[in-house]
Motif scaffolding. Sequence first.
Motif, short mmCIF file in Angstrom:
data_model
loop_
_atom_site.label_atom_id
_atom_site.label_comp_id
_atom_site.label_asym_id
_atom_site.label_seq_id
_atom_site.Cartn_x
_atom_site.Cartn_y
_atom_site.Cartn_z
N TYR A 51 20.20 -29.72 -22.34
CA TYR A 51 18.83 -30.14 -22.65
C TYR A 51 18.31 -31.07 -21.55
CZ TYR A 51 14.88 -32.29 -25.07
OH TYR A 51 13.63 -32.75 -25.39
N LEU A 52 19.16 -31.99 -21.10
CA LEU A 52 18.77 -32.93 -20.04
C LEU A 52 18.41 -32.18 -18.77
CD1 LEU A 52 18.48 -35.80 -18.84
CD2 LEU A 52 20.95 -35.67 -18.30
N LEU A 53 19.18 -31.17 -18.40
CA LEU A 53 18.88 -30.41 -17.18
C LEU A 53 17.49 -29.79 -17.26
CD1 LEU A 53 22.29 -28.60 -16.61
CD2 LEU A 53 21.37 -30.56 -15.33
N GLN A 54 17.18 -29.18 -18.39
CA GLN A 54 15.86 -28.58 -18.59
C GLN A 54 14.77 -29.66 -18.51
OE1 GLN A 54 15.47 -26.53 -22.33
NE2 GLN A 54 13.30 -26.15 -22.05
N HIS A 55 15.02 -30.80 -19.15
CA HIS A 55 14.06 -31.90 -19.14
C HIS A 55 13.83 -32.41 -17.71
CE1 HIS A 55 11.99 -35.51 -20.58
NE2 HIS A 55 12.66 -36.14 -19.64
N LEU A 56 14.90 -32.56 -16.95
CA LEU A 56 14.78 -33.06 -15.58
C LEU A 56 13.94 -32.12 -14.73
CD1 LEU A 56 18.41 -34.34 -14.95
CD2 LEU A 56 16.34 -35.75 -15.24
N VAL A 57 14.18 -30.83 -14.85
CA VAL A 57 13.44 -29.84 -14.05
C VAL A 57 11.97 -29.80 -14.47
CG1 VAL A 57 13.21 -27.37 -13.58
CG2 VAL A 57 15.45 -28.45 -13.44
N GLU A 58 11.71 -29.87 -15.76
CA GLU A 58 10.33 -29.74 -16.24
C GLU A 58 9.50 -31.02 -16.12
OE1 GLU A 58 10.45 -28.23 -20.24
OE2 GLU A 58 11.38 -26.35 -19.62
N ARG A 65 11.63 -26.81 -5.09
CA ARG A 65 12.88 -26.12 -4.77
C ARG A 65 13.93 -26.33 -5.87
NH1 ARG A 65 13.89 -28.78 0.89
NH2 ARG A 65 13.15 -30.54 -0.34
N LYS A 66 13.61 -25.88 -7.06
CA LYS A 66 14.48 -26.07 -8.22
C LYS A 66 15.85 -25.41 -8.02
CE LYS A 66 10.54 -26.56 -11.35
NZ LYS A 66 10.02 -27.59 -10.57
N GLY A 67 15.89 -24.35 -7.22
CA GLY A 67 17.14 -23.64 -6.94
C GLY A 67 18.17 -24.48 -6.21
N LEU A 68 17.74 -25.59 -5.63
CA LEU A 68 18.70 -26.49 -4.98
C LEU A 68 19.43 -27.37 -5.99
CD1 LEU A 68 16.62 -27.61 -1.87
CD2 LEU A 68 18.45 -25.89 -1.98
N PHE A 69 18.94 -27.39 -7.23
CA PHE A 69 19.54 -28.20 -8.29
C PHE A 69 20.08 -27.34 -9.44
CE2 PHE A 69 18.81 -30.96 -12.15
CZ PHE A 69 19.90 -31.79 -11.93
N ILE A 70 19.32 -26.33 -9.84
CA ILE A 70 19.66 -25.50 -10.99
C ILE A 70 19.86 -24.05 -10.57
CG2 ILE A 70 18.74 -24.57 -13.17
CD1 ILE A 70 19.44 -27.44 -13.45
N MET A 71 20.88 -23.43 -11.14
CA MET A 71 21.12 -22.00 -10.93
C MET A 71 21.55 -21.42 -12.28
SD MET A 71 23.85 -20.08 -8.45
CE MET A 71 22.94 -20.34 -6.93
N GLU A 72 20.81 -20.45 -12.78
CA GLU A 72 21.11 -19.80 -14.06
C GLU A 72 21.24 -20.83 -15.18
OE1 GLU A 72 24.43 -17.19 -13.50
OE2 GLU A 72 23.46 -16.14 -11.85
N ASP A 73 20.28 -21.74 -15.28
CA ASP A 73 20.21 -22.75 -16.34
C ASP A 73 21.38 -23.74 -16.35
OD1 ASP A 73 17.75 -21.81 -17.24
OD2 ASP A 73 18.71 -20.34 -18.55
N ASN A 74 22.06 -23.89 -15.24
CA ASN A 74 23.14 -24.87 -15.13
C ASN A 74 23.06 -25.50 -13.73
OD1 ASN A 74 25.44 -26.35 -15.73
ND2 ASN A 74 26.53 -24.60 -16.57
N VAL A 75 23.83 -26.56 -13.51
CA VAL A 75 23.79 -27.17 -12.18
C VAL A 75 24.35 -26.18 -11.16
CG1 VAL A 75 23.85 -29.58 -12.88
CG2 VAL A 75 25.98 -28.37 -12.54
N ARG A 76 23.78 -26.23 -10.01
CA ARG A 76 24.19 -25.36 -8.91
C ARG A 76 25.62 -25.69 -8.50
NH1 ARG A 76 21.49 -22.36 -5.43
NH2 ARG A 76 22.36 -22.06 -3.37
N PRO A 77 26.41 -24.67 -8.13
CA PRO A 77 27.74 -24.96 -7.59
C PRO A 77 27.64 -25.92 -6.40
CG PRO A 77 27.51 -22.62 -8.01
CD PRO A 77 26.14 -23.24 -8.20
N GLY A 78 28.56 -26.85 -6.31
CA GLY A 78 28.53 -27.84 -5.24
C GLY A 78 27.92 -29.15 -5.68
#
Length: 113
Positions: A51-58, A65-78
């Motif tokens: 829920y926090l991840l979604q809140h942070l992005v929105e 560049r949301k893809g640098l933080f989130i990938m497939e509704d989870n944190v990006r690898p790395g």
Amino acid sequence: MADSTNGNSAATISITVEFTGGLEILFSNEREHTITLPARLSDGSQPTISYLLQHLVEHVMKDDRKGLFIMEDNVRPGILVLINDADWELEGEENYELQQGDNIVFVSTLHGG
């Protein structure tokens, strides 16, 4: 930075979210954010890291560049996630239920060059 998205009188929790390793550029170049979330979601559950991840992005992330933080509704690898200084893998990862006063740290281990 304070961020409150709960417009009713229901109980809330306040947590600290930190971004390091370059992730802060995605969040207005601010390393630390105080986030206020509802203590209970509409379905009666507690807010989780997911829920926090979604809140942070929105609501917090200003960079497109949301893809640098989130990938497939989870944190990006790395990106390492620490919950109160412990690896989130020890705490249930995205299913961890947030508590009042939690400190969540996102650390990018990816470096350009």
